[in-house]
Scaffold this active site. Structure first.
Site, PDB file in Angstrom:
ATOM      1  N   CYS A 133      42.456  39.476  42.960  1.00  0.00           N
ATOM      2  CA  CYS A 133      43.337  40.183  43.876  1.00  0.00           C
ATOM      3  C   CYS A 133      42.668  40.349  45.230  1.00  0.00           C
ATOM      4  O   CYS A 133      43.328  40.599  46.227  1.00  0.00           O
ATOM      5  CB  CYS A 133      43.775  41.519  43.308  1.00  0.00           C
ATOM      6  SG  CYS A 133      42.435  42.519  42.730  1.00  0.00           S
TER       7      CYS A 133
ATOM      8  N   GLY B   1      47.969  44.205  38.059  1.00  0.00           N
ATOM      9  CA  GLY B   1      48.702  42.959  37.858  1.00  0.00           C
ATOM     10  C   GLY B   1      49.588  42.658  39.044  1.00  0.00           C
ATOM     11  O   GLY B   1      49.287  43.030  40.180  1.00  0.00           O
ATOM     12  N   SER B   2      50.713  42.009  38.759  1.00  0.00           N
ATOM     13  CA  SER B   2      51.580  41.533  39.840  1.00  0.00           C
ATOM     14  C   SER B   2      52.403  42.669  40.454  1.00  0.00           C
ATOM     15  O   SER B   2      52.657  43.694  39.811  1.00  0.00           O
ATOM     16  CB  SER B   2      52.530  40.468  39.295  1.00  0.00           C
ATOM     17  OG  SER B   2      53.392  41.042  38.339  1.00  0.00           O
TER      18      SER B   2
ATOM     19  N   ASN C  81      42.388  38.120  34.721  1.00  0.00           N
ATOM     20  CA  ASN C  81      41.396  37.526  35.626  1.00  0.00           C
ATOM     21  C   ASN C  81      40.011  38.160  35.513  1.00  0.00           C
ATOM     22  O   ASN C  81      39.011  37.515  35.787  1.00  0.00           O
ATOM     23  CB  ASN C  81      41.900  37.518  37.079  1.00  0.00           C
ATOM     24  CG  ASN C  81      42.200  38.884  37.610  1.00  0.00           C
ATOM     25  OD1 ASN C  81      42.397  39.835  36.858  1.00  0.00           O
ATOM     26  ND2 ASN C  81      42.248  39.006  38.928  1.00  0.00           N
TER      27      ASN C  81
ATOM     28  N   GLY D 156      54.308  45.630  38.528  1.00  0.00           N
ATOM     29  CA  GLY D 156      53.906  46.957  39.012  1.00  0.00           C
ATOM     30  C   GLY D 156      55.104  47.784  39.446  1.00  0.00           C
ATOM     31  O   GLY D 156      55.168  48.995  39.203  1.00  0.00           O
TER      32      GLY D 156
ATOM     33  N   GLU E  94      47.502  48.963  40.663  1.00  0.00           N
ATOM     34  CA  GLU E  94      46.625  48.124  41.490  1.00  0.00           C
ATOM     35  C   GLU E  94      47.246  46.731  41.462  1.00  0.00           C
ATOM     36  O   GLU E  94      47.240  46.065  40.434  1.00  0.00           O
ATOM     37  CB  GLU E  94      45.210  48.120  40.917  1.00  0.00           C
ATOM     38  CG  GLU E  94      44.147  47.804  41.955  1.00  0.00           C
ATOM     39  CD  GLU E  94      44.046  46.329  42.255  1.00  0.00           C
ATOM     40  OE1 GLU E  94      44.582  45.902  43.320  1.00  0.00           O
ATOM     41  OE2 GLU E  94      43.468  45.593  41.462  1.00  0.00           O
TER      42      GLU E  94
ATOM     43  N   GLU F 117      40.710  53.041  42.010  1.00  0.00           N
ATOM     44  CA  GLU F 117      39.900  52.967  40.803  1.00  0.00           C
ATOM     45  C   GLU F 117      38.437  53.018  41.230  1.00  0.00           C
ATOM     46  O   GLU F 117      38.112  52.974  42.399  1.00  0.00           O
ATOM     47  CB  GLU F 117      40.158  51.652  40.077  1.00  0.00           C
ATOM     48  CG  GLU F 117      41.604  51.440  39.737  1.00  0.00           C
ATOM     49  CD  GLU F 117      41.789  50.425  38.632  1.00  0.00           C
ATOM     50  OE1 GLU F 117      41.775  49.231  38.935  1.00  0.00           O
ATOM     51  OE2 GLU F 117      41.928  50.855  37.467  1.00  0.00           O
TER      52      GLU F 117
HETATM   53  N1  LIG Z   1      46.055  42.325  41.031  1.00  0.00           N
HETATM   54  C1  LIG Z   1      45.484  41.511  40.162  1.00  0.00           C
HETATM   55  O1  LIG Z   1      44.310  41.600  39.860  1.00  0.00           O
HETATM   56  C2  LIG Z   1      46.324  40.497  39.490  1.00  0.00           C
HETATM   57  C3  LIG Z   1      47.470  40.017  40.083  1.00  0.00           C
HETATM   58  N2  LIG Z   1      48.202  39.082  39.442  1.00  0.00           N
HETATM   59  C4  LIG Z   1      49.401  38.563  40.132  1.00  0.00           C
HETATM   60  O2  LIG Z   1      50.454  38.436  39.199  1.00  0.00           O
HETATM   61  C5  LIG Z   1      50.968  37.130  39.161  1.00  0.00           C
HETATM   62  C6  LIG Z   1      51.478  36.808  37.762  1.00  0.00           C
HETATM   63  O3  LIG Z   1      50.470  37.020  36.784  1.00  0.00           O
HETATM   64  P1  LIG Z   1      50.842  37.743  35.407  1.00  0.00           P
HETATM   65  O4  LIG Z   1      49.712  37.591  34.459  1.00  0.00           O
HETATM   66  O5  LIG Z   1      52.182  37.274  34.937  1.00  0.00           O
HETATM   67  O6  LIG Z   1      50.917  39.265  35.887  1.00  0.00           O
HETATM   68  P2  LIG Z   1      51.678  40.500  35.226  1.00  0.00           P
HETATM   69  O7  LIG Z   1      51.776  41.565  36.230  1.00  0.00           O
HETATM   70  O8  LIG Z   1      52.925  40.063  34.591  1.00  0.00           O
HETATM   71  O9  LIG Z   1      50.678  40.940  34.054  1.00  0.00           O
HETATM   72  C7  LIG Z   1      49.747  42.002  34.133  1.00  0.00           C
HETATM   73  C8  LIG Z   1      49.784  42.815  32.846  1.00  0.00           C
HETATM   74  O10 LIG Z   1      51.069  43.453  32.731  1.00  0.00           O
HETATM   75  C9  LIG Z   1      51.657  43.119  31.475  1.00  0.00           C
HETATM   76  N3  LIG Z   1      53.111  43.147  31.600  1.00  0.00           N
HETATM   77  C10 LIG Z   1      53.946  42.134  31.930  1.00  0.00           C
HETATM   78  N4  LIG Z   1      55.224  42.571  31.933  1.00  0.00           N
HETATM   79  C11 LIG Z   1      55.199  43.879  31.595  1.00  0.00           C
HETATM   80  C12 LIG Z   1      56.193  44.875  31.425  1.00  0.00           C
HETATM   81  N5  LIG Z   1      57.493  44.612  31.591  1.00  0.00           N
HETATM   82  N6  LIG Z   1      55.805  46.113  31.072  1.00  0.00           N
HETATM   83  C13 LIG Z   1      54.507  46.406  30.913  1.00  0.00           C
HETATM   84  N7  LIG Z   1      53.519  45.506  31.027  1.00  0.00           N
HETATM   85  C14 LIG Z   1      53.846  44.247  31.388  1.00  0.00           C
HETATM   86  C15 LIG Z   1      51.086  41.756  31.174  1.00  0.00           C
HETATM   87  O11 LIG Z   1      51.236  41.391  29.820  1.00  0.00           O
HETATM   88  P3  LIG Z   1      51.321  39.821  29.438  1.00  0.00           P
HETATM   89  O12 LIG Z   1      50.032  39.210  29.808  1.00  0.00           O
HETATM   90  O13 LIG Z   1      51.557  39.867  27.996  1.00  0.00           O
HETATM   91  O14 LIG Z   1      52.491  39.274  30.220  1.00  0.00           O
HETATM   92  C16 LIG Z   1      49.635  41.975  31.575  1.00  0.00           C
HETATM   93  O15 LIG Z   1      48.966  42.710  30.593  1.00  0.00           O
HETATM   94  C17 LIG Z   1      49.809  36.291  39.682  1.00  0.00           C
HETATM   95  O16 LIG Z   1      50.222  35.097  40.240  1.00  0.00           O
HETATM   96  C18 LIG Z   1      49.202  37.188  40.707  1.00  0.00           C
HETATM   97  O17 LIG Z   1      49.915  37.072  41.907  1.00  0.00           O
HETATM   98  C19 LIG Z   1      47.866  38.630  38.194  1.00  0.00           C
HETATM   99  C20 LIG Z   1      46.746  39.070  37.566  1.00  0.00           C
HETATM  100  C21 LIG Z   1      45.852  40.008  38.192  1.00  0.00           C
HETATM  101  O1  LIG Z   2      35.945  40.690  43.614  1.00  0.00           O
HETATM  102  C1  LIG Z   2      36.200  41.870  43.602  1.00  0.00           C
HETATM  103  O2  LIG Z   2      35.921  42.590  44.554  1.00  0.00           O
HETATM  104  C2  LIG Z   2      36.900  42.464  42.409  1.00  0.00           C
HETATM  105  C3  LIG Z   2      38.061  41.613  42.060  1.00  0.00           C
HETATM  106  C4  LIG Z   2      38.954  42.195  41.048  1.00  0.00           C
HETATM  107  O3  LIG Z   2      38.639  43.152  40.393  1.00  0.00           O
HETATM  108  C5  LIG Z   2      40.243  41.565  40.838  1.00  0.00           C
HETATM  109  O4  LIG Z   2      40.510  40.512  41.392  1.00  0.00           O
HETATM  110  O5  LIG Z   2      41.042  42.128  40.057  1.00  0.00           O
END
Ligand SMILES: NC(=O)C1=CN([C@@H]2O[C@H](COP(=O)(O)OP(=O)(O)OC[C@H]3O[C@@H](n4cnc5c(N)ncnc54)[C@H](OP(=O)(O)O)[C@@H]3O)[C@@H](O)[C@H]2O)C=CC1
Ligand SMILES: O=C(O)CCC(=O)C(=O)O
Length: 498
Positions: free
Chosen positions: A286, A230-231, A154, A235, A252, A466
């Site tokens: 997020c 990520g998710s 994102n 996480g 995060e 962070e």
């Molecule tokens: N906090 C935030 O900023 C974010 C939250 N999300 C949340 O996550 C949901 C799903 O999105 P998604 O992109 O699938 O998120 P993920 O948590 O799966 O992906 C985040 C990162 O982790 C990697 N990853 C996935 N599985 C593993 C693993 N087993 N070990 C180590 N690394 C891994 C992914 O690689 P790869 O891309 O190759 O799968 C990517 O680089 C969204 O709907 C949202 O709710 C998503 C993105 C950002």
């Molecule tokens: O909008 C923001 O405050 C930062 C958002 C961000 O870094 C995220 O969604 O991962």
């Protein structure tokens, strides 16, 4: 259509294919037949090569003086600024966000570079008196070693920068595993790090799938720290694996952020905040505003204002300058947002506007979802509790400020929050009582600045922040140093109070 970018891993200063020679592709989410890039499907052996290079490079990089390390990061900032427009175009094409937002994504990287570079001349420790005569006592920051940076799609420029820049200034070497949806953005970013002249092995890039390359990195015994965004599900895996393998870990994860609008608020201002917070980046932040907690006295009026503004939002490709709302990143996420609409209807929420995949001719080749307002939402509904990560906002009515704060806090997450009010007492009460890492007064839940701590409480994270100077606490260890210049053995005071 342009030829897809052919991306490689970057390991020990070399651009390499995966050892097995296998590749994956990324596509434009606004035009899904358009392949933006091909990239290596790396496996554990590629990860191992990168970890070996980063471990080797760490031996000398940690001894490069911090101000000199910071100069490399400063150069990255200059190069990002020079190439900002092209990078923004690529973000819009590969990730889908509108160009104005994509420029902001690059700008965050630039801001982070200059801010982190400044820290190279600080990295302050403390000096403190010793109990003993002729003895100095102080603390110094030490780098941690090889850091795995696992990032989402994102913010394909800003988030890798938030992690890599302070890590490098602190004397660590890094391996970035970007999201598989945005490999071209990661490649162009690492090309800029390479052009800034870092010694081989200090900055590395390993593309691939999370369950393969990402998992191999997290499990690798010579990784010293994992910084993950990520998710919550991934996480939890990363956190558990790091616990088992004794690695430092900074997580995060998600948010279920709320904006409160009180009856005394400036409603036009609150409307701007709600639209930007809920639908900016197609709700894929997020920090996105997922819940709007509205005082009953203004709820009807505000809902009408929000409805009218939402109905005028222009969906389209991020690369089109007229676009206000871009596509959703991929089919899986589109499906996920659609499923939440079924859940919302089953739970008794009312779809005021949107609620469907956009099927107009100009949008049908992309993953577009209509900006959606769900009314009649109550705090126990799943749509009010789970991260949807799409252009969907839930309206919840309240009768008092106290009720608003209680509902805002009634979530497993705790990232961002916002209160619109003209009452200074409420503003400070909100600041004190909201359980979140970030609180905005009269501003939307999104828009964090790089020199303040970023992260959240409860299940949003694991206590780290962070950005800001707090990033230095993620990427360094403390060492306490005692220097005795008395020339003889001195014993610390024996405590004879007990
Ligand atoms: N906090 C935030 O900023 C974010 C939250 N999300 C949340 O996550 C949901 C799903 O999105 P998604 O992109 O699938 O998120 P993920 O948590 O799966 O992906 C985040 C990162 O982790 C990697 N990853 C996935 N599985 C593993 C693993 N087993 N070990 C180590 N690394 C891994 C992914 O690689 P790869 O891309 O190759 O799968 C990517 O680089 C969204 O709907 C949202 O709710 C998503 C993105 C950002
Ligand atoms: O909008 C923001 O405050 C930062 C958002 C961000 O870094 C995220 O969604 O991962």
């Amino acid at each position: 259509m342009e030829t897809p970018l052919s991306c490689r891993n970057y390991i020990d200063g070399q651009w390499l294919s995966a050892a097995a020679g296998t590749t994956l592709e990324s596509r434009n989410p606004a035009l899904i037949h358009e392949v933006v890039a091909t990239f290596p499907r790396s496996q554990a052996d590629d990860v191992d090569t990168a970890v070996t290079a980063a471990s080797q490079a760490y031996r000398s990089w940690r001894k490069v003086p911090a101000p000199a390390r910071a100069e490399y990061v400063f150069r990255v900032g200059e190069l990002l600024a020079k190439h900002k427009e092209k990078l923004a175009q690529l973000i819009s094409q590969e990730m889908g966000k509108p160009l104005t937002e994509a420029r902001g994504d690059v700008q965050e990287g630039i801001d982070c570079a200059f801010y982190s570079a400044g820290e190279g001349r600080r990295l302050f420790g403390q000096t403190t008196p010793s109990e003993m005569p002729n003895k100095f006592a102080m603390t110094v920051r030490m780098p941690i070693g090889v850091c795995a940076l696992i990032t989402p799609w994102n913010f394909p420029m800003a988030i890798p920068c938030w992690k890599a820049m302070p890590a490098l200034v602190c004397g660590n070497t890094v391996i970035l595993k970007p999201a598989e949806d945005t490999p071209a953005c990661a490649t162009k970013l690492i090309e800029i790090f390479a052009a800034a002249g870092f010694p081989p092995g200090v900055v590395n890039l390993v593309h691939g799938m999370g369950e393969e390359a990402g998992k191999a990195l997290v499990e690798h015994p010579d990784i010293n720290l994992v910084s993950f965004t990520g998710s919550s599900e991934t996480g939890a895996f990363v956190g558990a694996t790091c616990g088992r393998t004794h690695k430092r870990v900074c997580l995060e994860m998600g948010g279920k952020n709320a904006q409160v609008v009180m009856e005394d608020a400036d409603l036009e201002l609150a409307l701007d905040g709600a639209v930007w917070g809920a639908f900016g980046t197609t709700g894929q932040r997020c920090t996105a505003t997922s819940r709007l907690i509205l005082h009953r006295d203004i709820k009807e009026k505000f809902t009408t204002m929000l409805y009218q503004r939402t109905s005028k939002l222009r969906l389209g490709a991020g690369t089109d300058p007229d676009t206000e709302i871009g596509p959703i990143i991929n089919q899986k996420q589109l499906q996920r947002v659609s499923e939440y609409m079924n859940i919302a209807r089953e739970e008794g929420a009312k779809v005021l506007i949107g609620g469907e995949i956009a099927r107009e001719d100009s949008l049908k080749n992309g993953y577009f979802f209509q900006p959606t307002i769900l009314d009649g939402v109550t705090p126990e509904m799943r749509v009010a509790r789970e991260e949807i990560f799409g252009p969907v906002v839930c309206l919840i009515a309240v009768s008092s400020f106290e009720e608003a704060i209680a509902i805002l806090n009634d979530t497993n997450y705790g990232l961002s929050s916002s209160v619109y009010t003209r009452d200074i007492n409420r503003a400070f009460t909100a600041m004190r009582d909201i359980e979140a890492g970030i609180t905005y007064i009269n501003g939307p839940t999104i828009g964090a600045e790089v020199h303040l701590p970023f992260g959240g409480v409860k299940q949003t994270g694991n206590g780290h922040r962070e950005a800001g100077t707090t990033a230095l606490d993620v990427f360094t260890e403390w060492k306490s140093v005692y220097v005795d210049f008395s020339g003889n053995l001195q014993r610390a005071q024996i405590d004879n109070r007990s």
